[in-house]
Enzyme design. Structure first.
Site, PDB file in Angstrom:
ATOM      1  N   GLU A  29       0.843  -1.195   0.000  1.00 49.78           N
ATOM      2  CA  GLU A  29       0.000   0.000   0.000  1.00 49.78           C
ATOM      3  C   GLU A  29       0.883   1.251   0.000  1.00 49.78           C
ATOM      4  O   GLU A  29       1.957   1.249   0.599  1.00 49.78           O
ATOM      5  CB  GLU A  29      -0.922  -0.036   1.226  1.00 49.78           C
ATOM      6  CG  GLU A  29      -1.973  -1.139   1.081  1.00 49.78           C
ATOM      7  CD  GLU A  29      -2.662  -1.534   2.384  1.00 49.78           C
ATOM      8  OE1 GLU A  29      -2.741  -0.707   3.300  1.00 49.78           O
ATOM      9  OE2 GLU A  29      -3.105  -2.692   2.473  1.00 49.78           O
ATOM     10  N   LEU A  56      -6.344  -1.325  -0.474  1.00 50.64           N
ATOM     11  CA  LEU A  56      -6.427  -1.870   0.887  1.00 50.64           C
ATOM     12  C   LEU A  56      -7.188  -3.189   0.812  1.00 50.64           C
ATOM     13  O   LEU A  56      -8.397  -3.239   1.024  1.00 50.64           O
ATOM     14  CB  LEU A  56      -7.162  -0.885   1.809  1.00 50.64           C
ATOM     15  CG  LEU A  56      -6.313   0.276   2.328  1.00 50.64           C
ATOM     16  CD1 LEU A  56      -5.922   1.201   1.189  1.00 50.64           C
ATOM     17  CD2 LEU A  56      -7.067   1.049   3.390  1.00 50.64           C
ATOM     18  N   GLU A  58      -5.827  -6.670   1.891  1.00 52.70           N
ATOM     19  CA  GLU A  58      -4.705  -7.483   2.358  1.00 52.70           C
ATOM     20  C   GLU A  58      -4.893  -8.967   2.067  1.00 52.70           C
ATOM     21  O   GLU A  58      -3.965  -9.646   1.635  1.00 52.70           O
ATOM     22  CB  GLU A  58      -4.454  -7.267   3.857  1.00 52.70           C
ATOM     23  CG  GLU A  58      -3.879  -5.898   4.194  1.00 52.70           C
ATOM     24  CD  GLU A  58      -4.926  -4.793   4.195  1.00 52.70           C
ATOM     25  OE1 GLU A  58      -6.137  -5.103   4.168  1.00 52.70           O
ATOM     26  OE2 GLU A  58      -4.530  -3.610   4.217  1.00 52.70           O
ATOM     27  N   GLN A  80       2.093  -2.468   6.363  1.00 51.56           N
ATOM     28  CA  GLN A  80       2.395  -1.227   7.072  1.00 51.56           C
ATOM     29  C   GLN A  80       2.319  -1.373   8.587  1.00 51.56           C
ATOM     30  O   GLN A  80       2.970  -0.638   9.305  1.00 51.56           O
ATOM     31  CB  GLN A  80       1.436  -0.129   6.617  1.00 51.56           C
ATOM     32  CG  GLN A  80       1.660   0.276   5.168  1.00 51.56           C
ATOM     33  CD  GLN A  80       0.738   1.402   4.732  1.00 51.56           C
ATOM     34  OE1 GLN A  80      -0.231   1.727   5.414  1.00 51.56           O
ATOM     35  NE2 GLN A  80       1.039   1.992   3.585  1.00 51.56           N
ATOM     36  N   HIS A 128      -2.060  -1.145  17.177  1.00 49.14           N
ATOM     37  CA  HIS A 128      -0.910  -0.845  16.314  1.00 49.14           C
ATOM     38  C   HIS A 128       0.420  -1.247  16.936  1.00 49.14           C
ATOM     39  O   HIS A 128       1.459  -0.786  16.491  1.00 49.14           O
ATOM     40  CB  HIS A 128      -0.878   0.644  15.979  1.00 49.14           C
ATOM     41  CG  HIS A 128      -1.958   1.063  15.033  1.00 49.14           C
ATOM     42  ND1 HIS A 128      -3.264   1.227  15.425  1.00 49.14           N
ATOM     43  CD2 HIS A 128      -1.927   1.325  13.705  1.00 49.14           C
ATOM     44  CE1 HIS A 128      -3.985   1.594  14.385  1.00 49.14           C
ATOM     45  NE2 HIS A 128      -3.210   1.657  13.325  1.00 49.14           N
TER      46      HIS A 128
END
Ligand SMILES: Cc1ncc(C[n+]2csc(CCOP(=O)(O)OP(=O)(O)O)c2C)c(N)n1
Ligand SMILES: [Mg+2]
Lengths: 325, 322
Positions: A29, A56, A58, A80, A128
């Site tokens: 991406e 987007l 995956e 990412q 994250h």
């Protein structure tokens, strides 16, 4: 000698492989703007046929990479954020990695899954900050976790050349590391080959990923108290058990420093194997994230959940003080 | 147009191959059981008859018809189902995950719907290499509710890849009727991505052939992907576990209605009886050989259980260290 950063090492390794082998291409991406910097300059250098910007999607593009690999290409798929590897865990572990066996050895799936910023991101919150390398080792997917730019260059090169799927974790906290290198010395590093970063005789510290640098700092701090060997497996699967056994044979004592969650993490596997197969003169210890850790969005709280230098120093002292079994 | 007798032969071959396989399931020789495609043979036969030898097929869990129609050696297909080392995947793929690169069958993923993205990747690689290859990707109606399938459609449409997606809508995903699972239509899913899509009578092999030919020609000439919904029906259970469980999710009247449009009968009506009888006899003789080969082939040696796990021959640690 030029300074090589971790990201520049990835850029160089991938670029060198794309130069060397026409079948290598990269997809991910925001590729057209080289958002992660790994592919900086590639669009001009290799063109959009080999630097493939994907939406987007995956699961779609991970399956796509499996197909391209079956058809003779060597895709490098960039992700990412670590959780994206969880989104495609099935596509990697159940489809790509099982295909060679399911086809009776007819065709392998040489894909590299490149996660160039794994682990905690200050303030980015729970979703994250994962560090899921142990999961791939558990599923038998070749997985590497280099700590230094030289090792990052060497292991990415090997991952791309390897005929099986390989997951590459670049720990975010190791990205600022720079090294003086002679470019001529860069080259492939075999999977499953550990490295002694600092030799010692009293205790082996198995440090993984960015924690190698923390362990080296602790070994230096404690230099007057003990001779600490810092050993880095570099690949978590396959794992250099023979290399670890040699180190433990020298020291007899073991501490593992691992950014995985405690239960079923690499740290657990290293201790279990050492206990079963190696001659430890004292009970070993591991310093890890807590069981099932969920790292949040407030730095003070997050840091409290991650293995740190103070914990390592304490664990080393405890293992050294132990009278034995 | 294809040769009517050749299409008849393939439908009959698949039908009898699977009936003999079912006997082997009952006899315990195929331990996985199987997903019979009986009732759907016209789709495999008609679709694969449009292909060139270098074209590629991605199959599904209900895939024996695809394999046979694409030209896999039936002996080695049955040996694979029976877990023999002479099988197309040395017994490691089984009935559910077969592939045979010698015949251009690349994969049959067990993850329903996920072949669509794999097909896109294969087609992309072929297109980039300037090869005229077309990829046929088979899946069921159950796959159209998988996100990964739609992600595959998106990539194939975006990059105008030479893939023909074939949805075998046999009206059920295991016990789940398609009408209670699918919002909108199957063809609407293709249209949403700008992919030419149509719904086809999957019981008539010549109709299937015509529709797939058009899609294959479009793909081969650079016109991009297509989606074809094949309206069809399976006459047996979802899997042979239904021989024991007797789930009642379909009305007998519905089964009978579809049996009145048996693809074997439809194609049989198009060939002279003498030819048909000759072909039937040839198939029985050939299948005797196929079954004999599968049953007489050796089973794998447990010592080889870790063969083919890694391309470089890496051997994982054993489960116990003594
Ligand atoms: C992603 C996924 N979900 C569920 C299953 C379990 N499963 C296997 S086959 C099947 C039904 C598939 O139905 P359909 O796609 O219509 O194909 P058919 O069996 O009718 O040929 C299911 C639910 C699976 N293999 N993969
Ligand atoms: Mg169905």
């Amino acid at each position: 000698m030029p300074k090589l950063s971790y990201l520049k090492a990835l850029n160089r390794a991938l670029g060198d492989e794309m130069d060397r082998d026409e079948s290598v291409f990269v997809l991910g991406e925001d590729m057209n703007f080289a958002l992660t910097n790994v592919t900086a300059g590639f669009l001009d250098r290799f063109g959009p046929d080999r630097v493939v910007e994907v939406p987007l999607t995956e699961q779609g593009f991970t399956n796509f990479a499996t197909g391209a690999a079956m058809a003779g290409r060597r895709p490098v798929v960039e992700f990412q954020i670590p959780f994206l590897l969880l989104l495609v865990f099935e596509q990697i572990t159940n489809q790509a990695n099982k295909f060679l066996l399911m086809s009776g050895g007819q065709r392998s799936v040489p894909v590299t899954y490149l996660m160039p910023a794994a682990g905690w991101r200050a303030g980015w919150g729970a979703q994250h900050s994962d560090q899921p390398y142990s999961l791939f080792a558990h599923m038998g997917v070749k997985t590497v976790l280099p700590a230094t730019p030289t090792d990052a260059y060497g292991l990415l090169t090997t991952a791309i050349r390897d005929d099986d799927p390989v997951v590459f974790f670049g720990p975010l906290a190791a990205l600022p590391v720079r090294e003086d290198v002679d470019y001529a010395d860069l080259g492939p590093i075999p999977l499953g080959k550990g490295r002694v970063h600092r030799a010692g005789t009293d205790v082996t510290v198995v440090a993984l990923g960015h924690l190698v640098h923390e362990a080296l700092a602790v070994a230096e701090e404690l230099a007057d108290e003990a001779s600490i060997e810092v050993w880095d497996p570099r690949s978590v699967y396959p794992f250099d058990w023979a290399g670890l056994a040699e180190s433990v044979a020298r020291t007899g004592r073991l501490v593992v420093f691992d950014d995985s969650n405690r239960a079923c993490g690499m740290g657990a596997e290293v201790l279990a194997t050492a206990a079963e197969e190696m001659r430890l003169t004292a009970p070993p210890k591991r310093v890890t994230r807590p069981d099932g850790a969920i790292v949040g969005a407030v730095p003070e709280l997050d840091v409290a959940l991650q293995p740190d230098r103070a914990q390592l120093a304490e664990a080393i002292r405890a293992v050294l003080k132990s009278p034995g079994w | 147009m294809p040769d009517s007798l050749a299409l008849y032969r393939m439908i009959r071959y698949i039908r009898r191959f699977e009936e003999r396989s079912l006997d082997l399931v009952r006899a315990g020789e195929i331990v996985s059981g199987m997903h019979a495609c009986i009732g759907q043979e016209a789709v495999s036969a008609g679709a694969c008859a449009t292909l060139e030898p270098d074209d590629i097929v991605l199959s599904s869990h209900r895939g024996h018809g695809h394999l046979l129609a694409k030209g896999c050696d039936p002996k080695r297909v049955l040996a694979e189902m029976a877990g023999k080392v002479t099988g197309i995947d040395k017994g490691r793929g089984g009935s559910f995950h077969p592939s045979d690169f010698t015949a251009g069958v690349y994969n049959a993923t067990g993850t329903v719907g996920h072949g669509a993205g794999i097909a896109a990747g294969i087609a992309w690689a072929a297109k980039r290499a300037g090869e005229p290859t077309v990829v046929l990707s088979f899946f069921g109606d159950g796959a159209v509710t998988q996100g990964a399938l739609l992600e595959g459609f998106n990539l194939a449409g975006l990059w105008q890849l030479p893939v023909v997606y074939i949805c075998e809508n046999n009206r059920y995903a295991t016990t789940l009727p398609v009408d209670t699972a699918v919002s909108g239509t199957i063809t609407g899913r293709g249209e949403a991505f700008g992919i030419p899509s149509s719904s086809v009578d999957g019981q008539d092999a010549e109709t299937v052939y015509a529709a797939v030919s058009e899609a294959v020609d479009r793909a081969r000439s650079g016109g991009g992907p297509s989606l074809l919904e094949m309206r069809t029906y399976r006459y047996h259970g979802h899997h042979t576990f239904e021989l024991k469980t007797r789930l009642k999710y379909r009305e007998q009247s519905e089964i009978d209605e579809w049996k009145a449009r048996d693809p074997l009968d439809i194609q049989a009506a198009r060939v002279p009886e003498a030819d048909r009888l000759r072909v039937d006899a040839e198939i029985e003789a050939e299948l005797d050989e196929v079954v004999r080969f599968a049953l007489e082939s050796p089973r794998p040696d447990p010592a080889d259980a870790m063969d083919h796990m890694y391309a470089d021959g890496f051997r994982p640690r054993a489960g116990v260290s003594l």
